[in-house]
Scaffold this active site. Structure first.
Site, PDB file in Angstrom:
ATOM      1  N   CYS A 127       0.831  -1.208   0.000  1.00 44.03           N
ATOM      2  CA  CYS A 127       0.000   0.000   0.000  1.00 44.03           C
ATOM      3  C   CYS A 127       0.862   1.252   0.000  1.00 44.03           C
ATOM      4  O   CYS A 127       1.360   1.685   1.051  1.00 44.03           O
ATOM      5  CB  CYS A 127      -0.933  -0.016   1.209  1.00 44.03           C
ATOM      6  SG  CYS A 127      -1.957   1.456   1.330  1.00 44.03           S
ATOM      7  N   CYS A 132      -0.561   4.140   2.118  1.00 44.42           N
ATOM      8  CA  CYS A 132      -0.388   3.989   3.573  1.00 44.42           C
ATOM      9  C   CYS A 132       1.069   4.213   3.978  1.00 44.42           C
ATOM     10  O   CYS A 132       1.347   4.817   5.002  1.00 44.42           O
ATOM     11  CB  CYS A 132      -0.785   2.594   4.049  1.00 44.42           C
ATOM     12  SG  CYS A 132      -2.190   1.886   3.220  1.00 44.42           S
ATOM     13  N   ASP A 133       2.011   3.681   3.197  1.00 46.20           N
ATOM     14  CA  ASP A 133       3.400   3.595   3.668  1.00 46.20           C
ATOM     15  C   ASP A 133       4.386   4.479   2.916  1.00 46.20           C
ATOM     16  O   ASP A 133       5.543   4.600   3.338  1.00 46.20           O
ATOM     17  CB  ASP A 133       3.883   2.127   3.556  1.00 46.20           C
ATOM     18  CG  ASP A 133       3.030   1.204   4.406  1.00 46.20           C
ATOM     19  OD1 ASP A 133       2.537   1.661   5.446  1.00 46.20           O
ATOM     20  OD2 ASP A 133       2.863   0.026   4.025  1.00 46.20           O
TER      21      ASP A 133
END
Ligand code: NAP
Length: 317
Positions: free
Chosen positions: A133, A136-137
């Site tokens: 992701c 997200c990261d």
């Protein structure tokens, strides 16, 4: 006693949320169960440019907008993980970790999850540099070098997203041609922070105790092996259907995707499937939304038919 609904929708992605909107607006009682936050894969998508009505919108923002619509006519959002669905003809039982629900109609909208590569180090360095992701990261890799594995829409779109944050992106693809849509490819090819390693497979994720330091790569034409130093490995090599809870229903194909007709009906009356979990070619927010509308409307017709049936059986007595 199990709580009863006209319709239980399993999964609150774009398909499930649209089905909830249509079914509740048709005055049915609706529960929409999800094991996480509503929005599904939209939450992992930085910017969406192919959902009509928005030139470009952040995935989580579109998820929130859809959620607000989906509960506007009384559909309930229920947190839980569904472990099984049992068909009892005119009603179905839906078991979650903690609860049991009953419904006349079940709409399966569980979507898919990212496939793993299954190589050494992938699991070990999950959360320590290996990610599925970028939204997200990605921020953890500001000014660092990362690799992206895969050649589809997800890999190439997220490579472009990462290029806006990190120092450099290397896309490693097993063929010498991308699968991604042309517009997504063109954007990545034009970005001088992205380069490509073709005809190559990642065979191992390397690291020290705590973090990723590189990947081992083999060229599948020449068998030449090399190591690419990197801080992050973003893996986008396709999708797997989330259907283990429905195995007993025998409504999937050999790969686990649920088979339906154009009305989103599975082989079991009263059980429908929509969105990415369906056996189909085009997995898009727009297609999931369309299918959600069809299933919501079909649910209404099905419940009406059941109620006509029970009225006529009462009048026959
Ligand atoms: P995908 O289209 O299935 O692409 C997977 C990619 O990973 C392919 O390039 C494939 O290579 C490669 N791959 C598969 N297994 C591999 C392995 N074991 N080792 C190395 N590479 C491997 O998956 P996706 O990109 O996640 O997309 C999924 C669906 O969502 C698609 O229908 C896509 O169109 C849709 N989507 C759309 C958008 C958009 O419209 N903006 C954005 C994201 C996703 P090969 O090419 O050689 O098979």
């Amino acid at each position: 006693m199990a709580k009863q609904y006209d319709v239980v929708i399993i999964g609150a992605g774009p398909g499930g949320m649209t089905a909830a909107l249509y079914a509740s607006r048709a005055n049915l009682s609706v529960a929409m169960i999800d094991r996480g936050i509503y929005g599904g894969q939209m939450n992992n998508t930085a910017s969406i440019e192919n959902y009509p009505g928005f030139k470009s919108i952040m995935g989580p923002d579109l998820a929130q907008n859809m959620y607000d619509s989906s509960v506007n006519f009384g559909a309930e959002y229920v947190y839980g993980t569904v472990s099984s669905v049992e068909d009892h003809g005119d009603y179905k039982t839906i078991k979650t970790d903690e609860d049991e629900l009953q419904a006349k109609v079940v709409i399966i909208a569980t979507g898919s999850e990212y496939k793993k590569l299954g190589i050494t180090g992938e699991h070990e360095y999950g959360g320590k540099g290996v990610s599925y992701c970028a939204v997200c990261d990605g921020a953890f890799f500001k000014n660092k070098d990362v690799v992206v594995v895969g050649g589809g829409d997800s890999a190439i779109e997220e490579a472009s997203y990462l290029a806006g944050i990190v120092n450099h992106v290397t896309v490693i693809h097993r063929r010498d041609q991308l699968r991604a849509q042309q517009v997504i490819q063109d954007r990545a090819f034009a970005n001088d922070k992205i380069d490509f390693v073709w005809n190559s497979n990642v065979t191992e994720v390397l690291g020290d105790d705590n973090k990723v330091t590189g990947v081992k790569v083999v060229n599948n034409q020449t068998n030449e092996q090399s190591t690419i130093e990197t801080s992050g490995v973003f893996i986008y090599v396709g999708l797997l259907p989330m259907t283990t809870a429905f195995e007993d229903l025998k409504i999937t194909d050999a790969d686990g995707w649920i088979k339906t007709n154009d009305q989103m009906e599975t082989a079991i009356p009263g059980i429908y499937a929509i969105g990415d979990v369906r056996q189909k070619d085009l997995r898009q927010i727009a297609t999931a939304v369309g299918e959600g509308g069809i299933a919501g409307q079909q649910a209404f017709k099905y419940v009406e038919k059941l109620s006509d049936k029970s009225k006529s059986s009462v009048s026959e007595h």
